[in-house]
Design a protein around this motif. Sequence first.
Motif, PDB file in Angstrom:
ATOM      1  N   ALA A 188     -37.066  59.801  11.526  1.00  0.00           N
ATOM      2  CA  ALA A 188     -37.816  58.549  11.400  1.00  0.00           C
ATOM      3  C   ALA A 188     -37.022  57.324  11.841  1.00  0.00           C
ATOM      4  O   ALA A 188     -37.407  56.198  11.531  1.00  0.00           O
ATOM      5  CB  ALA A 188     -38.250  58.363   9.949  1.00  0.00           C
ATOM      6  N   THR A 189     -35.939  57.521  12.587  1.00  0.00           N
ATOM      7  CA  THR A 189     -35.071  56.407  12.964  1.00  0.00           C
ATOM      8  C   THR A 189     -35.128  56.153  14.459  1.00  0.00           C
ATOM      9  O   THR A 189     -35.054  57.094  15.255  1.00  0.00           O
ATOM     10  CB  THR A 189     -33.619  56.689  12.546  1.00  0.00           C
ATOM     11  N   THR A 190     -35.254  54.891  14.841  1.00  0.00           N
ATOM     12  CA  THR A 190     -35.267  54.516  16.249  1.00  0.00           C
ATOM     13  C   THR A 190     -34.236  53.420  16.476  1.00  0.00           C
ATOM     14  O   THR A 190     -34.107  52.497  15.669  1.00  0.00           O
ATOM     15  CB  THR A 190     -36.652  53.993  16.664  1.00  0.00           C
ATOM     16  N   VAL A 191     -33.509  53.531  17.585  1.00  0.00           N
ATOM     17  CA  VAL A 191     -32.558  52.494  17.983  1.00  0.00           C
ATOM     18  C   VAL A 191     -33.196  51.669  19.088  1.00  0.00           C
ATOM     19  O   VAL A 191     -33.694  52.224  20.076  1.00  0.00           O
ATOM     20  CB  VAL A 191     -31.235  53.113  18.477  1.00  0.00           C
ATOM     21  N   GLY A 192     -33.203  50.351  18.934  1.00  0.00           N
ATOM     22  CA  GLY A 192     -33.764  49.470  19.952  1.00  0.00           C
ATOM     23  C   GLY A 192     -32.783  48.364  20.285  1.00  0.00           C
ATOM     24  O   GLY A 192     -32.068  47.880  19.410  1.00  0.00           O
ATOM     25  N   VAL A 193     -32.733  47.981  21.552  1.00  0.00           N
ATOM     26  CA  VAL A 193     -31.857  46.898  22.000  1.00  0.00           C
ATOM     27  C   VAL A 193     -32.747  45.760  22.480  1.00  0.00           C
ATOM     28  O   VAL A 193     -33.380  45.848  23.540  1.00  0.00           O
ATOM     29  CB  VAL A 193     -30.911  47.368  23.126  1.00  0.00           C
ATOM     30  N   SER A 194     -32.815  44.699  21.705  1.00  0.00           N
ATOM     31  CA  SER A 194     -33.705  43.578  22.027  1.00  0.00           C
ATOM     32  C   SER A 194     -33.215  42.849  23.275  1.00  0.00           C
ATOM     33  O   SER A 194     -32.042  42.890  23.633  1.00  0.00           O
ATOM     34  CB  SER A 194     -33.759  42.598  20.851  1.00  0.00           C
ATOM     35  N   GLY A 195     -34.143  42.177  23.925  1.00  0.00           N
ATOM     36  CA  GLY A 195     -33.791  41.344  25.064  1.00  0.00           C
ATOM     37  C   GLY A 195     -33.639  42.127  26.354  1.00  0.00           C
ATOM     38  O   GLY A 195     -34.494  42.048  27.252  1.00  0.00           O
ATOM     39  N   LEU A 196     -32.601  42.931  26.450  1.00  0.00           N
ATOM     40  CA  LEU A 196     -32.337  43.671  27.679  1.00  0.00           C
ATOM     41  C   LEU A 196     -33.434  44.676  28.008  1.00  0.00           C
ATOM     42  O   LEU A 196     -33.600  45.057  29.166  1.00  0.00           O
ATOM     43  CB  LEU A 196     -30.995  44.409  27.581  1.00  0.00           C
ATOM     44  N   SER A 197     -34.173  45.124  27.015  1.00  0.00           N
ATOM     45  CA  SER A 197     -35.145  46.199  27.230  1.00  0.00           C
ATOM     46  C   SER A 197     -36.578  45.713  27.367  1.00  0.00           C
ATOM     47  O   SER A 197     -37.491  46.525  27.503  1.00  0.00           O
ATOM     48  CB  SER A 197     -35.061  47.200  26.076  1.00  0.00           C
ATOM     49  N   THR A 198     -36.803  44.392  27.372  1.00  0.00           N
ATOM     50  CA  THR A 198     -38.175  43.903  27.258  1.00  0.00           C
ATOM     51  C   THR A 198     -38.911  43.755  28.582  1.00  0.00           C
ATOM     52  O   THR A 198     -40.145  43.752  28.593  1.00  0.00           O
ATOM     53  CB  THR A 198     -38.202  42.557  26.528  1.00  0.00           C
ATOM     54  N   ASP A 199     -38.190  43.599  29.707  1.00  0.00           N
ATOM     55  CA  ASP A 199     -38.914  43.464  30.974  1.00  0.00           C
ATOM     56  C   ASP A 199     -38.388  44.460  32.002  1.00  0.00           C
ATOM     57  O   ASP A 199     -37.737  45.433  31.647  1.00  0.00           O
ATOM     58  CB  ASP A 199     -38.882  42.017  31.480  1.00  0.00           C
TER      59      ASP A 199
ATOM     60  N   TYR B 147     -41.962  46.031  40.687  1.00  0.00           N
ATOM     61  CA  TYR B 147     -41.101  44.847  40.670  1.00  0.00           C
ATOM     62  C   TYR B 147     -40.027  44.992  41.741  1.00  0.00           C
ATOM     63  O   TYR B 147     -39.632  46.101  42.113  1.00  0.00           O
ATOM     64  CB  TYR B 147     -40.463  44.610  39.285  1.00  0.00           C
ATOM     65  N   LEU B 148     -39.607  43.874  42.258  1.00  0.00           N
ATOM     66  CA  LEU B 148     -38.462  43.797  43.166  1.00  0.00           C
ATOM     67  C   LEU B 148     -37.885  42.407  42.931  1.00  0.00           C
ATOM     68  O   LEU B 148     -38.441  41.413  43.385  1.00  0.00           O
ATOM     69  CB  LEU B 148     -38.884  44.002  44.625  1.00  0.00           C
ATOM     70  N   GLU B 149     -36.809  42.354  42.139  1.00  0.00           N
ATOM     71  CA  GLU B 149     -36.336  41.067  41.616  1.00  0.00           C
ATOM     72  C   GLU B 149     -34.822  40.952  41.688  1.00  0.00           C
ATOM     73  O   GLU B 149     -34.104  41.958  41.636  1.00  0.00           O
ATOM     74  CB  GLU B 149     -36.784  40.899  40.165  1.00  0.00           C
ATOM     75  N   LEU B 150     -34.357  39.708  41.744  1.00  0.00           N
ATOM     76  CA  LEU B 150     -32.932  39.404  41.674  1.00  0.00           C
ATOM     77  C   LEU B 150     -32.618  38.996  40.242  1.00  0.00           C
ATOM     78  O   LEU B 150     -33.231  38.068  39.706  1.00  0.00           O
ATOM     79  CB  LEU B 150     -32.561  38.286  42.647  1.00  0.00           C
ATOM     80  N   ARG B 151     -31.660  39.700  39.639  1.00  0.00           N
ATOM     81  CA  ARG B 151     -31.313  39.442  38.248  1.00  0.00           C
ATOM     82  C   ARG B 151     -29.805  39.281  38.075  1.00  0.00           C
ATOM     83  O   ARG B 151     -29.017  39.853  38.840  1.00  0.00           O
ATOM     84  CB  ARG B 151     -31.788  40.603  37.359  1.00  0.00           C
ATOM     85  N   GLU B 152     -29.417  38.530  37.063  1.00  0.00           N
ATOM     86  CA  GLU B 152     -28.018  38.444  36.676  1.00  0.00           C
ATOM     87  C   GLU B 152     -27.502  39.854  36.394  1.00  0.00           C
ATOM     88  O   GLU B 152     -28.191  40.655  35.747  1.00  0.00           O
ATOM     89  CB  GLU B 152     -27.914  37.573  35.426  1.00  0.00           C
ATOM     90  N   ALA B 153     -26.304  40.169  36.874  1.00  0.00           N
ATOM     91  CA  ALA B 153     -25.829  41.544  36.828  1.00  0.00           C
ATOM     92  C   ALA B 153     -25.719  42.102  35.414  1.00  0.00           C
ATOM     93  O   ALA B 153     -26.153  43.222  35.149  1.00  0.00           O
ATOM     94  CB  ALA B 153     -24.483  41.653  37.534  1.00  0.00           C
ATOM     95  N   GLU B 154     -25.179  41.348  34.481  1.00  0.00           N
ATOM     96  CA  GLU B 154     -24.950  41.882  33.133  1.00  0.00           C
ATOM     97  C   GLU B 154     -26.090  41.572  32.186  1.00  0.00           C
ATOM     98  O   GLU B 154     -26.636  42.464  31.528  1.00  0.00           O
ATOM     99  CB  GLU B 154     -23.647  41.325  32.564  1.00  0.00           C
ATOM    100  N   GLY B 155     -26.502  40.321  32.101  1.00  0.00           N
ATOM    101  CA  GLY B 155     -27.544  39.940  31.142  1.00  0.00           C
ATOM    102  C   GLY B 155     -28.956  40.117  31.636  1.00  0.00           C
ATOM    103  O   GLY B 155     -29.903  40.014  30.866  1.00  0.00           O
ATOM    104  N   LEU B 156     -29.140  40.364  32.945  1.00  0.00           N
ATOM    105  CA  LEU B 156     -30.435  40.627  33.574  1.00  0.00           C
ATOM    106  C   LEU B 156     -31.395  39.444  33.547  1.00  0.00           C
ATOM    107  O   LEU B 156     -32.610  39.619  33.690  1.00  0.00           O
ATOM    108  CB  LEU B 156     -31.112  41.863  32.954  1.00  0.00           C
ATOM    109  N   ALA B 157     -30.861  38.228  33.390  1.00  0.00           N
ATOM    110  CA  ALA B 157     -31.719  37.048  33.458  1.00  0.00           C
ATOM    111  C   ALA B 157     -32.207  36.850  34.893  1.00  0.00           C
ATOM    112  O   ALA B 157     -31.467  37.091  35.848  1.00  0.00           O
ATOM    113  CB  ALA B 157     -30.944  35.806  32.999  1.00  0.00           C
ATOM    114  N   PRO B 158     -33.461  36.400  35.084  1.00  0.00           N
ATOM    115  CA  PRO B 158     -33.983  36.173  36.441  1.00  0.00           C
ATOM    116  C   PRO B 158     -33.182  35.087  37.161  1.00  0.00           C
ATOM    117  O   PRO B 158     -32.748  34.106  36.555  1.00  0.00           O
ATOM    118  CB  PRO B 158     -35.423  35.712  36.189  1.00  0.00           C
ATOM    119  N   LEU B 159     -32.994  35.267  38.470  1.00  0.00           N
ATOM    120  CA  LEU B 159     -32.275  34.299  39.291  1.00  0.00           C
ATOM    121  C   LEU B 159     -33.146  33.865  40.461  1.00  0.00           C
ATOM    122  O   LEU B 159     -33.772  34.710  41.110  1.00  0.00           O
ATOM    123  CB  LEU B 159     -30.973  34.906  39.831  1.00  0.00           C
TER     124      LEU B 159
END
Length: 280
Positions: free
Chosen positions: A104-115, A240-252
């Motif tokens: 019944a346990t799930t591991v989730g990583v917020s932010g990086l996994s949302t888009d 999708y075909l996007e340019l993102r920050e390498a580590e944090g994956l923020a759109p550029l």
Amino acid sequence: MRTLRDVKGLRSVVAGWKRAGQSVGVVPTMGALHEGHLSLVAAAKAGTDRVIATVFVNPMQFNNAEDLAKYPRTEDRDAAMLMEAGVDLLFAPAPEVVYPDGFATTVGVSGLSTDLEGTFRPGHFDGVATVVTKLLMMTGADRAYFGEKDWQQLQIVRRLVRDLNIPATITGCATRREADGLAMSSRNLRLSAEERAVAPALHNAMAAAAAAIRGGAPVPAALATARDAVVAAGFAEVEYLELREAEGLAPLDRLDRPARLLAAAWLGPVRLIDNIAVAP
């Protein structure tokens, strides 16, 4: 090479290695192995004293039952390849070993996994994060090796290890490609001969976009040109075909820091992903 399917036996072997002062590396896979996986094994052998490979088709990371059913399962072939590559132990558990009754346990990583992948495969990265956490804890590995082809996944794994204080170093290894540039993937086995001939167009368009962006072209225009080229080559859809920050994956929208060009597109019944480093 030993093959084990139970956690108790796995931990017993690893404990013996560690008592002898040996370091342990793990290469998590879902099987259907290719040269890309073997390059991870080679990196693990170079970086640690003992190497575990895992083969487990993780049902928790599939949000499409048909995709799970169609995923290639070739354990005998995989085992032969891993033995030839010098793996010390193959861990190939059944689903009920990884997810016992009542799990019944799930591991989730917020932010990086949302888009990006998270937008089109909801829940996928929770499944990845959960099984990777379990495999790291079950194997007790000092180092784990992941391919850079799944760039978003790699960043998520690095974050979960940091956030949960898991004592394992995550090593990313360069994407292995076919001679025509197509990123090696188990899913390539599902391409028809005609689709396989078209498949390199994704990488070609991305490489052209990366070169244009490095040369000073406006990012939106370069990405639009790449998307058009992929569709014109015969792909059904570019998700999708996007340019993102390498580590944090923020759109550029401009190249002012280390970046990654990431893409996912459908070719026939197969969804292909790829990424390219783009440095300013």
